[in-house]
Design an enzyme around this catalytic site. Structure first.
Site, PDB file in Angstrom:
ATOM      1  N   LEU A 188       0.683  -1.287  -0.061  1.00 30.47           N
ATOM      2  CA  LEU A 188       0.157   0.096   0.105  1.00 30.47           C
ATOM      3  C   LEU A 188       0.888   1.173  -0.081  1.00 30.47           C
ATOM      4  CD1 LEU A 188      -2.912  -0.787   2.570  1.00 30.47           C
ATOM      5  CD2 LEU A 188      -2.898  -1.008   0.067  1.00 30.47           C
ATOM      6  N   GLY A 189       2.116   1.424   0.397  1.00 32.48           N
ATOM      7  CA  GLY A 189       2.812   2.445   0.629  1.00 32.48           C
ATOM      8  C   GLY A 189       3.793   2.467   1.850  1.00 32.48           C
ATOM      9  N   HIS A 238       6.322   0.025   6.260  1.00 32.48           N
ATOM     10  CA  HIS A 238       5.912  -0.382   5.086  1.00 32.48           C
ATOM     11  C   HIS A 238       4.354  -0.647   5.384  1.00 32.48           C
ATOM     12  CE1 HIS A 238       9.805   0.034   3.816  1.00 32.48           C
ATOM     13  NE2 HIS A 238       9.480  -0.278   2.464  1.00 32.48           N
ATOM     14  N   LYS A 298       0.442  -2.065   9.036  1.00 28.66           N
ATOM     15  CA  LYS A 298       1.674  -1.203   9.150  1.00 28.66           C
ATOM     16  C   LYS A 298       2.839  -2.166   9.764  1.00 28.66           C
ATOM     17  CE  LYS A 298       3.184   3.414  11.174  1.00 28.66           C
ATOM     18  NZ  LYS A 298       2.553   4.374  11.998  1.00 28.66           N
ATOM     19  N   ASP A 346       0.683  16.511  14.197  1.00 30.43           N
ATOM     20  CA  ASP A 346       1.255  16.414  13.138  1.00 30.43           C
ATOM     21  C   ASP A 346       0.410  16.588  11.832  1.00 30.43           C
ATOM     22  OD1 ASP A 346       3.476  16.408  10.873  1.00 30.43           O
ATOM     23  OD2 ASP A 346       3.419  13.934  11.138  1.00 30.43           O
TER      24      ASP A 346
END
Length: 648
Positions: free
Chosen positions: A44-45, A51, A67, A161
């Site tokens: 997914l990214g 990752h 994750k 953030d």
């Protein structure tokens, strides 16, 4: 409540790899404490040390985002403590606008966090494709962001953030605040002193180390609203030092196109004095959200196209018969809308608001370049090919390491039927919507549910109709009938790209990309969509490629139906295998042809200079195509098709 595990200290290695290589992730991941097993799916990214992969619960078949953080990245105690704190804060949260954290576990190699899957990526990808959005869209997104922030602040949590990349979107385009790596809790009037955040969103009190609290999130939301409306951060500059200087001195400008309510709210949230900024509750109640209409839902198409906030068309210009061809012109302002009284009821406010939103949508469309980004894409590919691109020894392993799946196109053509000898080319997008580019340069598009129809004259004037309203002009009867024939043929005789869908709230606002230019060569069919995507389907091996100038990325669908997406600069930096490199070289030539020879193509799309006439009646090699004798009775035997819908 399940106990938070203490992250075990990983074994020390003499030579730690500095490069962010993909972690070693087993095909079957075990959460032994809960007896749950996950099957690793597509990548997914990545971000930071993590990752992300699609994970499927083996028992329930529920799909979540996983994750994955290698333990080799958690050597120091403060790194492990930081991750534990992130999970402690995040796992207790439950709000529609917060990404849900399900579980947290580890094995010998990695730490795993399972999260709610947000299939539509983040507002960062929306920003890259759209730049500025319309004010109704900005209200829609910002209101949800503020709802999530208010929930956090009520729990004494500061996110610290807030930025576009941490605001995720699910399939319904609901905003989900994620990534709590910098989040902290505060007690009473406590002020934090840590310097943290992302440069374009950092509040001045953080930079000045004056102590900060909830107000930093409000500042960041002000930056986010500014970016949504005007397409760039308020304090952005060419250097970090200059950006920080602008933040400290509150040096920013609100463009003159801003409405008064929007400008007022931005100024309040970007007040340099934290105590003067509104609370999340006050922002939630700000007049900006009542100053114009706010959609209850948005269509997926808004990720790449300006929504249609106008009403349906009730009258049309008479059309003359034009030579057969394809459109080589750009999308222009949406000046073909009907009266605003036809607006959907769930977004109606008052006439002034509706007129303003309509004008903003038109202005957003007008900013698109006349060639629909062709010259921009040509430059990107040319720059890539001018560089010395490193070779790859282990192609597959290397490619997996620097994919950018967040750059996957929102729309591509999954089926097509060429009958340009008589009518034009019909096609189906990946969401099952269907369109036709007629030989007279007009275009028609029907959404996936078969309810909302868009007709675009050869002058690019757009008209919108409901298929069931009875307001369709007789002038369109023949073209609507042909559209239905194309749709029926592709559903009956080509491999299905997916079942049809019922209409959802917000779909009546959708503006879908349409086929703008196309041609066929001996080797491939080349298709250019109005949102800038160029797609090339190769006949011999069925490999497909889609190039997006806005994401500066290319997606390949290989012979095994795998989708592989890469940023062009990553291919230049990390290497590109020959099997893709020669296709990029071919694409450069085809893009150049799209730019320079569109007038030749428009004269006779069925007879290209390098394609014999018999090719117009030939079928491309597709597992989903049937022979001419099996064609539907309402479509001639010369129709051809190619199905590229990938199995993910």
């Amino acid at each position: 409540m399940n106990r938070l595990p203490n992250i075990a200290k990983p074994p020390q290695k003499s030579n730690q790899r500095k490069e962010k290589a993909p972690p070693e992730v087993p095909a079957l991941i075990a959460d032994k404490d809960r007896g749950t097993y996950y099957e690793k799916g597509r990548f997914l990214g990545k971000g930071g040390f993590a990752h992300c992969y699609e994970l499927t619960n083996r028992a329930t078949r529920e799909v979540v985002a996983g994750k994955v953080v290698p333990k080799s990245m958690l050597v120091k105690q403060y790194q492990r403590d930081k991750m534990t704190q992130e999970v402690q804060i995040h796992r207790e949260l439950g709000h529609i606008n917060i990404v849900k954290l399900f579980n947290f576990f580890e094995d010998n190699l990695n730490v795993y966090i399972t999260l709610e899957l947000c299939a539509r990526r983040s507002l960062m990808e929306l920003h890259k494709r759209r730049k500025a959005v319309t004010e109704p869209e900005a209200r829609y997104f910002t209101h949800q962001i503020v709802d999530g922030v208010l929930y956090l602040h009520d729990l004494n949590i500061i996110h610290r953030d807030m930025k576009l990349g941490n605001l995720f979107l699910n399939d319904d385009l609901v905003v989900k605040i994620g990534d709590f790596g910098l989040a902290t809790t505060v007690n009473g009037d406590e002020r934090k002193k840590t310097l943290c955040g992302t440069p374009n969103y950092i509040a001045p009190e953080v930079l000045n180390k004056a102590g900060h609290s909830f107000e930093v999130d409000i500042w960041a939301v002000g930056c986010i609203l500014y970016i949504l409306l005007f397409g760039q951060p308020p304090f952005e500059s060419k250097s970090l030092e200059e950006t920080y200087s602008r933040i400290r001195h509150n040096n920013y400008t609100i463009p003159s196109i801003a409405t008064q309510p929007a400008a007022s709210l931005i100024r309040k949230m970007l007040d340099p004095e934290p105590t003067r900024r509104p609370t999340a509750k006050q922002v939630q109640r700000d007049g900006f959200f009542k100053s114009g209409f706010m959609p209850t839902r948005l269509p997926v198409s808004c990720l790449t196209m300006v929504p249609k906030f106008g009403g349906h068309e009730t009258s049309m210009m008479e059309e003359n018969v034009a030579p057969r061809g394809v459109d080589a012109r750009s999308q222009r302002p949406l000046n073909g809308r009907a009266g605003l009284s036809a607006l959907p009821q769930h977004i109606v406010s008052n006439n002034a608001d509706r007129e303003r939103a309509q004008q903003q949508a038109a202005e957003a469309t007008f900013r698109e370049p006349e060639d629909a980004y062709l010259s921009q894409l040509f430059h990107q590919v040319a720059v890539l090919l001018e560089q010395r691109i490193p070779g790859l020894e282990e192609e597959e392993a290397a490619l997996d390491g620097y994919q950018s799946p967040e750059c996957l196109p929102v729309f591509w053509i999954s089926k097509w039927v060429d009958y340009s000898d008589k009518y034009g080319i019909g096609y189906q997008l990946c969401d099952n919507s269907v369109g036709v580019l007629f030989n007279d340069n007009s275009r028609i598009m029907l959404d996936q549910a078969g309810n909302e129809l868009t007709y675009i004259e050869k002058s690019n004037k757009e008209h919108y109709f409901s298929m069931h309203s009875g307001e369709m002009p007789g002038l369109l009867n023949k073209k609507v009938t042909l559209l239905k024939y194309f749709r029926s043929y592709m559903n009956d005789h080509l491999v299905k790209a997916g079942e049809g869908s019922e209409q959802r709230a917000g779909d009546d606002l959708a503006r879908l990309p349409t086929l703008r230019v196309w041609f066929r060569t001996k080797s491939a069919i080349v298709l250019h969509l109005s949102n800038g995507t160029v797609q090339i389907n190769f006949f011999n091996d069925h490999v497909k490629m889609m190039m997006c100038p806005l994401m500066q990325a290319v997606t390949f669908i290989d012979q095994n139906k795998r989708m592989l997406t890469y940023k062009l600069n990553n291919l230049q930096r990390n290497g590109c295998p020959e099997k893709f490199l020669h296709r990029l070289k071919y694409a450069k030539t085809m893009i150049e042809r799209l730019m320079s020879d569109a007038n030749v193509v428009s004269q006779n799309p069925a007879r290209q200079p390098d394609m014999p006439r018999s090719m117009a009646a030939a079928r491309s090699a597709s597992a989903g195509s049937r022979g001419p004798n099996q064609a539907a009775s309402h479509l001639p035997q010369s129709a051809s098709g190619s199905n590229i819908h990938p199995r993910r």
